[in-house]
Scaffold this motif. Structure first.
Motif, PDB file in Angstrom:
ATOM      1  N   HIS A  55       0.825  -1.216   0.000  1.00 50.88           N
ATOM      2  CA  HIS A  55       0.000   0.000   0.000  1.00 50.88           C
ATOM      3  C   HIS A  55       0.857   1.263   0.000  1.00 50.88           C
ATOM      4  N   ALA A  56       1.968   1.245   0.723  1.00 49.87           N
ATOM      5  CA  ALA A  56       2.879   2.393   0.737  1.00 49.87           C
ATOM      6  C   ALA A  56       3.483   2.619  -0.653  1.00 49.87           C
ATOM      7  N   ALA A  57       3.869   1.533  -1.314  1.00 46.28           N
ATOM      8  CA  ALA A  57       4.445   1.652  -2.656  1.00 46.28           C
ATOM      9  C   ALA A  57       3.406   2.158  -3.653  1.00 46.28           C
ATOM     10  N   LYS A  58       2.167   1.705  -3.532  1.00 47.16           N
ATOM     11  CA  LYS A  58       1.098   2.187  -4.429  1.00 47.16           C
ATOM     12  C   LYS A  58       0.819   3.673  -4.191  1.00 47.16           C
ATOM     13  N   ASP A  59       0.834   4.095  -2.912  1.00 49.47           N
ATOM     14  CA  ASP A  59       0.662   5.523  -2.605  1.00 49.47           C
ATOM     15  C   ASP A  59       1.789   6.341  -3.214  1.00 49.47           C
ATOM     16  N   GLU A  60       3.004   5.846  -3.076  1.00 50.99           N
ATOM     17  CA  GLU A  60       4.167   6.529  -3.641  1.00 50.99           C
ATOM     18  C   GLU A  60       4.050   6.609  -5.169  1.00 50.99           C
ATOM     19  N   GLN A  61       3.542   5.553  -5.780  1.00 53.13           N
ATOM     20  CA  GLN A  61       3.350   5.551  -7.228  1.00 53.13           C
ATOM     21  C   GLN A  61       2.363   6.648  -7.635  1.00 53.13           C
ATOM     22  N   GLY A  62       1.291   6.809  -6.873  1.00 50.92           N
ATOM     23  CA  GLY A  62       0.324   7.860  -7.172  1.00 50.92           C
ATOM     24  C   GLY A  62       0.937   9.254  -7.063  1.00 50.92           C
ATOM     25  N   LYS A  63       1.742   9.465  -6.033  1.00 45.43           N
ATOM     26  CA  LYS A  63       2.417  10.757  -5.863  1.00 45.43           C
ATOM     27  C   LYS A  63       3.412  11.004  -6.994  1.00 45.43           C
ATOM     28  N   GLN A  64       4.107   9.939  -7.382  1.00 50.88           N
ATOM     29  CA  GLN A  64       5.082  10.038  -8.470  1.00 50.88           C
ATOM     30  C   GLN A  64       4.391  10.454  -9.774  1.00 50.88           C
ATOM     31  N   GLU A  65       3.283   9.803 -10.089  1.00 46.53           N
ATOM     32  CA  GLU A  65       2.568  10.115 -11.328  1.00 46.53           C
ATOM     33  C   GLU A  65       1.982  11.530 -11.296  1.00 46.53           C
ATOM     34  N   ALA A  66       1.528  11.974 -10.129  1.00 45.86           N
ATOM     35  CA  ALA A  66       1.011  13.342  -9.997  1.00 45.86           C
ATOM     36  C   ALA A  66       2.128  14.353 -10.240  1.00 45.86           C
ATOM     37  N   ARG A  67       3.308  14.092  -9.701  1.00 47.49           N
ATOM     38  CA  ARG A  67       4.436  15.002  -9.899  1.00 47.49           C
ATOM     39  C   ARG A  67       4.869  15.004 -11.360  1.00 47.49           C
ATOM     40  N   ILE A  68       4.832  13.860 -12.016  1.00 48.83           N
ATOM     41  CA  ILE A  68       5.167  13.802 -13.438  1.00 48.83           C
ATOM     42  C   ILE A  68       4.205  14.679 -14.235  1.00 48.83           C
ATOM     43  N   ARG A  69       2.904  14.555 -13.958  1.00 46.12           N
ATOM     44  CA  ARG A  69       1.920  15.390 -14.664  1.00 46.12           C
ATOM     45  C   ARG A  69       2.148  16.873 -14.388  1.00 46.12           C
ATOM     46  N   GLN A  70       2.476  17.214 -13.145  1.00 46.84           N
ATOM     47  CA  GLN A  70       2.731  18.602 -12.779  1.00 46.84           C
ATOM     48  C   GLN A  70       3.948  19.142 -13.540  1.00 46.84           C
ATOM     49  N   LEU A  71       5.024  18.371 -13.580  1.00 47.35           N
ATOM     50  CA  LEU A  71       6.224  18.796 -14.302  1.00 47.35           C
ATOM     51  C   LEU A  71       5.967  18.907 -15.802  1.00 47.35           C
ATOM     52  N   GLU A  72       5.234  17.945 -16.366  1.00 43.47           N
ATOM     53  CA  GLU A  72       4.922  18.008 -17.800  1.00 43.47           C
ATOM     54  C   GLU A  72       4.175  19.289 -18.131  1.00 43.47           C
ATOM     55  N   GLU A  73       3.194  19.652 -17.321  1.00 44.33           N
ATOM     56  CA  GLU A  73       2.416  20.872 -17.570  1.00 44.33           C
ATOM     57  C   GLU A  73       3.279  22.113 -17.396  1.00 44.33           C
ATOM     58  N   LEU A  74       4.078  22.138 -16.342  1.00 46.07           N
ATOM     59  CA  LEU A  74       4.947  23.285 -16.101  1.00 46.07           C
ATOM     60  C   LEU A  74       5.912  23.487 -17.267  1.00 46.07           C
ATOM     61  N   LEU A  75       6.532  22.421 -17.721  1.00 43.98           N
ATOM     62  CA  LEU A  75       7.485  22.524 -18.822  1.00 43.98           C
ATOM     63  C   LEU A  75       6.799  22.790 -20.155  1.00 43.98           C
ATOM     64  N   ARG A  76       5.583  22.291 -20.317  1.00 38.97           N
ATOM     65  CA  ARG A  76       4.830  22.532 -21.556  1.00 38.97           C
ATOM     66  C   ARG A  76       4.525  24.013 -21.720  1.00 38.97           C
ATOM     67  N   THR A  77       4.253  24.685 -20.617  1.00 35.13           N
ATOM     68  CA  THR A  77       3.883  26.097 -20.680  1.00 35.13           C
ATOM     69  C   THR A  77       5.073  27.019 -20.428  1.00 35.13           C
ATOM     70  N   ALA A  78       6.278  26.446 -20.335  1.00 31.01           N
ATOM     71  CA  ALA A  78       7.455  27.241 -19.995  1.00 31.01           C
ATOM     72  C   ALA A  78       7.923  28.099 -21.155  1.00 31.01           C
ATOM     73  N   GLN A  79       8.375  29.283 -20.777  1.00 30.50           N
ATOM     74  CA  GLN A  79       9.076  30.159 -21.701  1.00 30.50           C
ATOM     75  C   GLN A  79      10.437  30.400 -21.060  1.00 30.50           C
ATOM     76  N   VAL A  80      11.500  30.024 -21.750  1.00 30.03           N
ATOM     77  CA  VAL A  80      12.841  30.131 -21.196  1.00 30.03           C
ATOM     78  C   VAL A  80      13.403  31.505 -21.525  1.00 30.03           C
ATOM     79  N   GLY A  81      13.958  32.160 -20.500  1.00 28.66           N
ATOM     80  CA  GLY A  81      14.544  33.485 -20.684  1.00 28.66           C
ATOM     81  C   GLY A  81      15.493  33.794 -19.555  1.00 28.66           C
ATOM     82  N   GLU A  82      15.914  35.021 -19.490  1.00 27.44           N
ATOM     83  CA  GLU A  82      16.836  35.464 -18.452  1.00 27.44           C
ATOM     84  C   GLU A  82      16.076  36.076 -17.287  1.00 27.44           C
TER      85      GLU A  82
END
Length: 164
Positions: A55-82
């Motif tokens: 159950h702990a590993a499954k919970d960790e898997q859910g958190k991992q997948e949520a963070r992946i989705r969060q990073l994908e969205e953040l990077l998808r909308t990113a504009q790189v600059g100074e």
């Protein structure tokens, strides 16, 4: 450094973009593989109903997948600059020193994603404090309404670009 504008675009320095991209790749590859191994090992132990490791590993898997989705969205909308060049106007990506309700504070105005490696408190530009001081310069005063309903006075002392 990150700045989220009202249009949904997130501004990142190249360093922040690269760091978040590396985290995403790690989580998609090694991170997923490690959690899969933990789930498989816990499954081998038998009864899944009372298997805390499973159950702990499954919970960790859910958190991992949520963070992946969060990073994908953040990077998808990113504009790189100074980082911001104007060192005296308060805006996202600036380290602000301000007198708030009579006490001096120093904080980063921007994203927790980028300010994560610093000891500075991080306030969003969309927070009541952040929204009140956006565009202000040293010496400017503003007020914002706290969640308690109290009006809080803010005086900007200085603003300088965050250098990570």
């Amino acid at each position: 450094m990150a700045e989220t504008t009202n249009t949904g675009v997130t501004w990142l320095t190249q360093e922040a973009y690269d760091r978040l991209q590396a985290e995403l790749e790690h989580r998609r590859g090694e991170g997923r593989a490690e959690i899969a191994r933990r789930i498989d090992a816990a499954r081998q132990e038998g009864d899944l109903k009372e298997n805390g490791g499973y159950h702990a590993a499954k919970d960790e898997q859910g958190k991992q997948e949520a963070r992946i989705r969060q990073l994908e969205e953040l990077l998808r909308t990113a504009q790189v600059g100074e980082a911001a060049a104007d060192s005296d106007v308060v805006g996202p990506g600036m380290v602000v020193t301000a007198t708030v309700a009579g006490s001096e504070m120093r904080f980063l105005l921007g994203s927790r994603e980028v300010g994560g490696g610093t000891d500075l408190d991080v306030y969003s530009e969309r927070s009541p404090l952040g929204a009140a001081i956006i565009g202000k310069r040293a010496g400017d005063t503003a007020t914002y309404t706290a969640p308690s309903g109290r009006e809080i006075a803010v005086t900007v002392v200085s603003a300088e670009p965050f250098r990570g």
